[in-house]
Design an enzyme around this catalytic site. Structure first.
Site, PDB file in Angstrom:
ATOM      1  N   ASN A   9       0.877  -1.173   0.000  1.00 39.76           N
ATOM      2  CA  ASN A   9       0.000   0.000   0.000  1.00 39.76           C
ATOM      3  C   ASN A   9       0.911   1.218   0.000  1.00 39.76           C
ATOM      4  O   ASN A   9       1.493   1.561   1.030  1.00 39.76           O
ATOM      5  CB  ASN A   9      -0.893  -0.025   1.258  1.00 39.76           C
ATOM      6  CG  ASN A   9      -1.689   1.257   1.418  1.00 39.76           C
ATOM      7  OD1 ASN A   9      -1.784   2.058   0.482  1.00 39.76           O
ATOM      8  ND2 ASN A   9      -2.260   1.457   2.601  1.00 39.76           N
ATOM      9  N   LYS A  11       0.227   4.229  -0.236  1.00 41.71           N
ATOM     10  CA  LYS A  11      -0.387   5.438   0.353  1.00 41.71           C
ATOM     11  C   LYS A  11      -0.122   6.635  -0.574  1.00 41.71           C
ATOM     12  O   LYS A  11       0.001   6.452  -1.785  1.00 41.71           O
ATOM     13  CB  LYS A  11       0.116   5.682   1.773  1.00 41.71           C
ATOM     14  CG  LYS A  11       0.029   4.429   2.635  1.00 41.71           C
ATOM     15  CD  LYS A  11       0.156   4.721   4.095  1.00 41.71           C
ATOM     16  CE  LYS A  11       0.265   3.405   4.853  1.00 41.71           C
ATOM     17  NZ  LYS A  11       0.016   3.554   6.276  1.00 41.71           N
ATOM     18  N   HIS A  95      -9.614   0.809   4.822  1.00 38.75           N
ATOM     19  CA  HIS A  95      -8.326   1.045   5.481  1.00 38.75           C
ATOM     20  C   HIS A  95      -8.562   1.990   6.667  1.00 38.75           C
ATOM     21  O   HIS A  95      -9.378   2.907   6.588  1.00 38.75           O
ATOM     22  CB  HIS A  95      -7.324   1.646   4.497  1.00 38.75           C
ATOM     23  CG  HIS A  95      -5.925   1.663   5.043  1.00 38.75           C
ATOM     24  ND1 HIS A  95      -5.509   2.612   5.949  1.00 38.75           N
ATOM     25  CD2 HIS A  95      -4.873   0.825   4.855  1.00 38.75           C
ATOM     26  CE1 HIS A  95      -4.247   2.351   6.275  1.00 38.75           C
ATOM     27  NE2 HIS A  95      -3.845   1.276   5.629  1.00 38.75           N
ATOM     28  N   GLU A  97      -6.981   4.406   7.737  1.00 43.41           N
ATOM     29  CA  GLU A  97      -6.787   5.833   7.459  1.00 43.41           C
ATOM     30  C   GLU A  97      -8.037   6.417   6.792  1.00 43.41           C
ATOM     31  O   GLU A  97      -8.394   7.568   7.018  1.00 43.41           O
ATOM     32  CB  GLU A  97      -5.522   6.037   6.605  1.00 43.41           C
ATOM     33  CG  GLU A  97      -4.276   5.823   7.465  1.00 43.41           C
ATOM     34  CD  GLU A  97      -3.027   5.403   6.721  1.00 43.41           C
ATOM     35  OE1 GLU A  97      -2.967   5.514   5.480  1.00 43.41           O
ATOM     36  OE2 GLU A  97      -2.088   4.925   7.401  1.00 43.41           O
ATOM     37  N   GLU A 167      -5.611  -5.382  10.373  1.00 42.67           N
ATOM     38  CA  GLU A 167      -4.633  -4.322  10.588  1.00 42.67           C
ATOM     39  C   GLU A 167      -4.931  -3.601  11.897  1.00 42.67           C
ATOM     40  O   GLU A 167      -5.753  -2.674  11.922  1.00 42.67           O
ATOM     41  CB  GLU A 167      -4.690  -3.321   9.429  1.00 42.67           C
ATOM     42  CG  GLU A 167      -4.323  -3.904   8.086  1.00 42.67           C
ATOM     43  CD  GLU A 167      -3.693  -2.857   7.189  1.00 42.67           C
ATOM     44  OE1 GLU A 167      -2.582  -3.105   6.721  1.00 42.67           O
ATOM     45  OE2 GLU A 167      -4.285  -1.782   6.991  1.00 42.67           O
ATOM     46  N   GLY A 173       2.109   2.011  10.643  1.00 39.97           N
ATOM     47  CA  GLY A 173       3.013   3.142  10.497  1.00 39.97           C
ATOM     48  C   GLY A 173       3.684   3.550  11.806  1.00 39.97           C
ATOM     49  O   GLY A 173       4.284   4.610  11.898  1.00 39.97           O
ATOM     50  N   SER A 212       3.217  -2.476  10.276  1.00 38.03           N
ATOM     51  CA  SER A 212       4.669  -2.465  10.512  1.00 38.03           C
ATOM     52  C   SER A 212       5.343  -3.795  10.205  1.00 38.03           C
ATOM     53  O   SER A 212       6.231  -4.243  10.946  1.00 38.03           O
ATOM     54  CB  SER A 212       4.972  -2.017  11.961  1.00 38.03           C
ATOM     55  OG  SER A 212       4.499  -0.701  12.162  1.00 38.03           O
TER      56      SER A 212
END
Ligand code: PEP
Length: 251
Positions: A9, A11, A95, A97, A167, A173, A212
């Site tokens: 991904n 991003k 996701h 985010e 996730e 991150g 991560s």
């Protein structure tokens, strides 16, 4: 044997020059492997570049988001049909985010999941709890709610052409990954929950871990029986790291 998948991904990272270098290195470093797929999920403007670079390679590609609508007056949105025109196989939905920064709730995620399927794309459905939710002991409730919203709307048969990604938000991150045991517990829970609806599809569905994942921890995460690969953020931008993580997913 369940299919494994390692998907990058990207991003909101990249440039034409940097992508070209990364894609060249991935093509050189990733070879067809039995039972293992590779993919990169690039920003929308780069999908044309990615499709030109990766056509004919063993690496698939996808988008990081998709509109829940098929067409119309939705300024700034991108439809599943558009993604298909650029050869996408996957679209990430849900996701953390998107959920956290753009207010995408379970209903919106379910609608995006359905839109991906209507367009013939394989949705990568992300689920996972925040640190506060984990500390309150709510991980299973949160993940169940996120899964149920999609399966209630799409029907369990949709699992035949979908990929899941667990996730934990606190691991994305942050450099702090779930331990292999923590990941396994939730992956096994997800599979058991799916099995209540359809035992066989639950056994077959690919459940990636994301949060991560790096070359140094990938192998032990992928050794867990219900972890079927990884959704990789930061490390997917570094060719040698992504290639090493893919190698760790080989059986
Ligand atoms: C992600 O963005 O889905 C992700 C897992 O990011 P990272 O690998 O950087 O934690």
């Amino acid at each position: 044997m369940r299919a494994r998948l390692v998907a990058g991904n990207w991003k909101m990272h990249g440039s034409l020059v940097a992508n070209a270098r990364l894609l060249d290195a991935l093509k050189a470093g990733l070879k067809q492997a039995e039972g293992l797929g590779y993919a990169v999920c690039a920003p929308f403007p780069y999908l044309a570049q990615v499709s030109l670079a990766l056509s004919g390679s063993p690496i698939a590609w996808g988008a990081q988001n998709i509109s829940e609508h098929d067409s119309g007056a939705y300024t700034g949105e991108v439809s599943g049909a558009m993604l298909k025109e650029f050869g996408c196989r996957f679209a990430i939905v849900g996701h953390s985010e998107r959920r956290g920064l753009y207010g995408e709730d379970d209903g919106k995620v379910a609608a995006k999941f359905a839109a991906a399927r209507r367009a013939g794309l394989t949705p990568i459905l992300c689920v996972g709890e925040t640190l506060e939710q984990r500390e309150r002991g709510e991980t299973e409730n949160v993940v169940s709610r996120q899964l149920d919203a999609v399966l209630d709307a799409a029907g369990v048969a949709a699992l035949a052409n979908a990929v899941l990604a667990y996730e934990p938000v606190w691991a994305i991150g942050t450099g702090r990954n779930a331990t292999p045991q923590q990941a396994q517990v939730v992956h096994a829970f997800i599979r058991a929950r799916l099995a209540e609806r359809h035992r066989e599809l639950a056994q077959r569905v690919t459940i990636m871990y994301g949060g991560s994942v790096k070359p140094g921890n990938a192998r032990e995460l992928f050794a867990m029986p219900d972890v079927d690969g990884g959704l990789i953020g930061g490390a997917s931008l570094v060719a040698e790291d992504f290639i090493a993580i893919c190698a760790a997913a080989r059986r």
